[in-house]
Design a protein around this motif. Structure first.
Motif, PDB file in Angstrom:
ATOM      1  N   LEU A  15       0.818  -1.212   0.000  1.00 20.78           N
ATOM      2  CA  LEU A  15       0.000   0.000   0.000  1.00 20.78           C
ATOM      3  C   LEU A  15       0.856   1.267   0.000  1.00 20.78           C
ATOM      4  CD1 LEU A  15      -2.730  -1.025   2.623  1.00 20.78           C
ATOM      5  CD2 LEU A  15      -2.899  -1.100   0.128  1.00 20.78           C
ATOM      6  N   GLU A  16       2.140   1.127   0.296  1.00 19.38           N
ATOM      7  CA  GLU A  16       3.024   2.296   0.323  1.00 19.38           C
ATOM      8  C   GLU A  16       3.151   2.938  -1.053  1.00 19.38           C
ATOM      9  OE1 GLU A  16       6.735   1.061   1.943  1.00 19.38           O
ATOM     10  OE2 GLU A  16       5.877   0.363   3.834  1.00 19.38           O
ATOM     11  N   LYS A  17       2.852   2.182  -2.115  1.00 19.35           N
ATOM     12  CA  LYS A  17       3.005   2.702  -3.474  1.00 19.35           C
ATOM     13  C   LYS A  17       1.775   3.478  -3.947  1.00 19.35           C
ATOM     14  CE  LYS A  17       5.970  -1.208  -4.739  1.00 19.35           C
ATOM     15  NZ  LYS A  17       6.145  -2.387  -5.644  1.00 19.35           N
ATOM     16  N   GLY A  18       0.701   3.423  -3.194  1.00 22.98           N
ATOM     17  CA  GLY A  18      -0.527   4.078  -3.627  1.00 22.98           C
ATOM     18  C   GLY A  18      -0.566   5.556  -3.276  1.00 22.98           C
ATOM     19  N   THR A  19      -1.561   6.242  -3.827  1.00 22.95           N
ATOM     20  CA  THR A  19      -1.814   7.643  -3.501  1.00 22.95           C
ATOM     21  C   THR A  19      -3.059   7.695  -2.631  1.00 22.95           C
ATOM     22  OG1 THR A  19      -0.868   8.382  -5.599  1.00 22.95           O
ATOM     23  CG2 THR A  19      -2.298   9.940  -4.428  1.00 22.95           C
ATOM     24  N   TRP A  20      -2.881   8.164  -1.391  1.00 26.02           N
ATOM     25  CA  TRP A  20      -3.953   8.070  -0.416  1.00 26.02           C
ATOM     26  C   TRP A  20      -4.165   9.383   0.334  1.00 26.02           C
ATOM     27  CZ3 TRP A  20      -5.973   3.232  -0.836  1.00 26.02           C
ATOM     28  CH2 TRP A  20      -5.128   2.195  -1.230  1.00 26.02           C
ATOM     29  N   THR A  21      -5.359   9.537   0.870  1.00 22.53           N
ATOM     30  CA  THR A  21      -5.568  10.453   1.979  1.00 22.53           C
ATOM     31  C   THR A  21      -5.422   9.615   3.242  1.00 22.53           C
ATOM     32  OG1 THR A  21      -7.955  10.050   2.162  1.00 22.53           O
ATOM     33  CG2 THR A  21      -7.228  11.778   0.619  1.00 22.53           C
ATOM     34  N   SER A  22      -5.342  10.268   4.383  1.00 17.37           N
ATOM     35  CA  SER A  22      -5.235   9.522   5.635  1.00 17.37           C
ATOM     36  C   SER A  22      -6.427   8.586   5.812  1.00 17.37           C
ATOM     37  CB  SER A  22      -5.152  10.490   6.824  1.00 17.37           C
ATOM     38  OG  SER A  22      -5.150   9.788   8.044  1.00 17.37           O
ATOM     39  N   SER A 168       3.252  10.236   6.532  1.00 13.95           N
ATOM     40  CA  SER A 168       3.282  10.826   5.192  1.00 13.95           C
ATOM     41  C   SER A 168       1.958  11.499   4.851  1.00 13.95           C
ATOM     42  CB  SER A 168       3.608   9.739   4.165  1.00 13.95           C
ATOM     43  OG  SER A 168       3.550  10.247   2.850  1.00 13.95           O
ATOM     44  N   THR A 169       0.839  10.811   5.106  1.00 14.99           N
ATOM     45  CA  THR A 169      -0.459  11.399   4.766  1.00 14.99           C
ATOM     46  C   THR A 169      -0.813  12.547   5.691  1.00 14.99           C
ATOM     47  OG1 THR A 169      -1.588   9.700   6.084  1.00 14.99           O
ATOM     48  CG2 THR A 169      -1.361   9.281   3.729  1.00 14.99           C
ATOM     49  N   SER A 170      -0.332  12.516   6.938  1.00 10.01           N
ATOM     50  CA  SER A 170      -0.620  13.601   7.876  1.00 10.01           C
ATOM     51  C   SER A 170       0.145  14.866   7.526  1.00 10.01           C
ATOM     52  CB  SER A 170      -0.265  13.174   9.306  1.00 10.01           C
ATOM     53  OG  SER A 170      -1.077  12.113   9.733  1.00 10.01           O
ATOM     54  N   LEU A 171       1.300  14.712   6.859  1.00  7.68           N
ATOM     55  CA  LEU A 171       2.144  15.860   6.569  1.00  7.68           C
ATOM     56  C   LEU A 171       2.080  16.284   5.113  1.00  7.68           C
ATOM     57  CD1 LEU A 171       5.285  14.886   8.667  1.00  7.68           C
ATOM     58  CD2 LEU A 171       3.505  16.535   9.243  1.00  7.68           C
ATOM     59  N   THR A 172       1.098  15.779   4.381  1.00  6.99           N
ATOM     60  CA  THR A 172       0.944  16.188   2.996  1.00  6.99           C
ATOM     61  C   THR A 172       0.577  17.663   2.943  1.00  6.99           C
ATOM     62  OG1 THR A 172       0.218  13.994   2.338  1.00  6.99           O
ATOM     63  CG2 THR A 172      -0.323  15.812   0.856  1.00  6.99           C
ATOM     64  N   LEU A 213     -14.579  15.415   7.777  1.00  7.08           N
ATOM     65  CA  LEU A 213     -13.301  14.702   7.824  1.00  7.08           C
ATOM     66  C   LEU A 213     -13.480  13.270   8.332  1.00  7.08           C
ATOM     67  CD1 LEU A 213     -10.125  14.823   7.701  1.00  7.08           C
ATOM     68  CD2 LEU A 213     -10.220  15.544  10.093  1.00  7.08           C
ATOM     69  N   GLU A 214     -14.333  13.104   9.336  1.00  8.27           N
ATOM     70  CA  GLU A 214     -14.508  11.794   9.962  1.00  8.27           C
ATOM     71  C   GLU A 214     -15.646  10.976   9.358  1.00  8.27           C
ATOM     72  OE1 GLU A 214     -12.996  11.381  14.214  1.00  8.27           O
ATOM     73  OE2 GLU A 214     -14.528  12.933  14.357  1.00  8.27           O
ATOM     74  N   HIS A 215     -16.388  11.593   8.442  1.00 15.26           N
ATOM     75  CA  HIS A 215     -17.517  10.900   7.812  1.00 15.26           C
ATOM     76  C   HIS A 215     -18.557  10.470   8.861  1.00 15.26           C
ATOM     77  CE1 HIS A 215     -15.406  10.630   3.905  1.00 15.26           C
ATOM     78  NE2 HIS A 215     -14.339  10.439   4.635  1.00 15.26           N
ATOM     79  N   VAL A 216     -18.920  11.400   9.744  1.00 14.56           N
ATOM     80  CA  VAL A 216     -19.930  11.113  10.759  1.00 14.56           C
ATOM     81  C   VAL A 216     -21.086  12.094  10.604  1.00 14.56           C
ATOM     82  CG1 VAL A 216     -18.278  10.143  12.384  1.00 14.56           C
ATOM     83  CG2 VAL A 216     -18.795  12.591  12.475  1.00 14.56           C
ATOM     84  N   GLN A 257      -5.170  18.471  10.220  1.00 17.26           N
ATOM     85  CA  GLN A 257      -5.258  18.949   8.846  1.00 17.26           C
ATOM     86  C   GLN A 257      -6.598  18.552   8.254  1.00 17.26           C
ATOM     87  OE1 GLN A 257      -2.579  17.409   5.805  1.00 17.26           O
ATOM     88  NE2 GLN A 257      -2.464  19.410   4.861  1.00 17.26           N
ATOM     89  N   LEU A 258      -7.314  19.520   7.706  1.00 15.13           N
ATOM     90  CA  LEU A 258      -8.608  19.291   7.078  1.00 15.13           C
ATOM     91  C   LEU A 258      -8.417  18.868   5.629  1.00 15.13           C
ATOM     92  CD1 LEU A 258     -10.501  22.371   8.560  1.00 15.13           C
ATOM     93  CD2 LEU A 258     -10.580  19.991   9.343  1.00 15.13           C
ATOM     94  N   PRO A 259      -9.443  18.314   4.994  1.00 13.23           N
ATOM     95  CA  PRO A 259      -9.290  17.824   3.617  1.00 13.23           C
ATOM     96  C   PRO A 259      -8.823  18.889   2.623  1.00 13.23           C
ATOM     97  CG  PRO A 259     -11.297  16.943   4.583  1.00 13.23           C
ATOM     98  CD  PRO A 259     -10.756  17.951   5.555  1.00 13.23           C
ATOM     99  N   ASP A 260      -9.144  20.159   2.850  1.00 13.32           N
ATOM    100  CA  ASP A 260      -8.749  21.197   1.894  1.00 13.32           C
ATOM    101  C   ASP A 260      -7.355  21.748   2.164  1.00 13.32           C
ATOM    102  OD1 ASP A 260      -9.077  22.792   4.121  1.00 13.32           O
ATOM    103  OD2 ASP A 260     -10.853  23.834   3.387  1.00 13.32           O
TER     104      ASP A 260
END
Length: 368
Positions: A15-22, A168-172, A213-216, A257-260
């Protein structure tokens, strides 16, 4: 056991090779784990590495129903296998049934998990370098088999890869933050049991961003709000709880960090009521430099000395003034600057200031 771990190692490392959000990365990890380690429920939480408070979780309804009580247990009660304890131990994973203690000694098991129908949990803290970026907890119902030592070791073999991806995803970082935030800070008031009592329009806006962000849904108080509230209550009890050891000056604060691309700060304060029980006020606002710069510096791997020097640069100190303040030579200052330039891919102080000040709409008074 070793052959099975080796055989399944790529389930997560691929999964390290993929492009992801957190969020999407955590969902993918949970799906991969389930193919080899059955579980009945889960909670996959990212945390602020500076405070270890939740910045949002991927969870399911069975755990969501008891989430408030799990928060209280984590921050206010003595128990086994606290997340902070696992970080310090270096073991990083544990299950209830493989502990050296009887289950009757765990309030979490007796008072929360067992009444909800859960018979075992497997906890993992996700550490990359010197920082923890999240917690993964899997649960099995009472009628299911308990987690085995082999399954615990399998999860442990994946923690380094998962932690690195969470970091990595947290610091994008995005090139520029353009979204408009409320001019007024958001203020909301809760009870000590997470009941939302009142809030202003800005807080309503920020809550909507956190729920997105949390989908709630709109009836769920986002986990970061509950996390800073729980931390504050634990701190104000002024008592030692095994596995937490919260320092009196540890802030009940979290940076998310928010999605935007914007960063949001939540900071909890105790409101002492003249009559009735005390309440908790939580301030929500877009991050200021003192909150954001440590994360930006982390994203480029700046050392603690380089972060200190960067603070002086952004306050327009000359090399001679920096040398005097840090008790080093001017030549050492230049060496540090060259290293910072290389890591941030800039070639001058002016570019560096633009990168950290203009690009992210920060003032020039950082506190790193």
């Amino acid at each position: 056991m070793t052959s099975r771990i080796d055989r399944n190692h790529r389930l997560i490392t691929s999964l390290e090779k993929g492009t992801w959000t957190s969020h999407t990365y955590r969902e993918a990890v949970l799906k991969q784990i389930h193919t080899v380690i059955p579980y009945d429920a889960y909670c996959f939480t990212t945390v602020d590495p500076l405070t270890l408070l939740s910045t949002g979780a991927v969870t399911e309804d069975g755990i969501e129903a008891i989430h408030d009580r799990l928060f209280i247990n984590e921050y206010m009660e003595e128990d086994i296998h606290k997340y902070a304890e696992l970080i310090r131990s270096g073991e990083h994973t544990a299950t209830l049934h493989t502990s050296n203690l009887q289950l009757e000694q765990s309030p979490r098991y007796i008072n929360i998990l067992q009444p909800a129908g859960f018979g075992d949990e497997l906890r993992a803290v996700l550490v990359s370098g010197d920082a923890c970026w999240g917690y993964l907890t899997l649960y099995r119902k009472t009628e299911s088999a308990v987690f085995t030592e082999e399954e615990r070791w399998m999860i442990q073999s994946w923690t380094a890869s998962i932690a690195s991806m969470l970091r990595s995803t947290s610091l994008t970082l995005i090139d520029e933050i353009t979204s408009e935030s409320p001019e007024e800070p958001g203020i909301l008031i809760t009870s000590d049991t997470f009941q939302l009592l009142s809030l202003n329009a800005s807080a309503q806006y920020w809550l909507s961003q956190l729920r997105m962000l949390e989908h709630v849904g709109p009836d769920v108080l986002p986990r970061p709000v509950r996390a800073v509230s729980s931390h504050l209550q634990r701190k104000n009890r002024a008592e030692f709880v095994v596995g937490t050891q919260i320092a009196p000056d540890s802030p009940s604060k979290v940076c998310i960090q928010l999605p935007d691309g914007r960063y949001l700060i939540l900071h909890a304060s105790l409101m002492q009521q003249l009559t009735g029980p005390d309440q908790i006020a939580i301030r929500l606002e877009q991050a200021m430099p003192q909150d954001l710069l440590p994360l930006l510096a982390e994203s480029h791997g700046l050392s603690s000395r380089e972060r200190e020097l960067l603070g002086y640069v952004l306050r327009s100190y000359s090399s001679k003034e920096i040398a005097a303040a840090m008790h080093i030579s001017v030549y050492t200052v230049q060496d540090h600057l060259k290293s910072i330039f290389a890591k941030t891919k800039v070639s001058s102080r002016r570019e560096l200031i633009w990168y950290y000040v203009s690009r992210f709409q920060l003032s020039d008074e950082p506190a790193i």
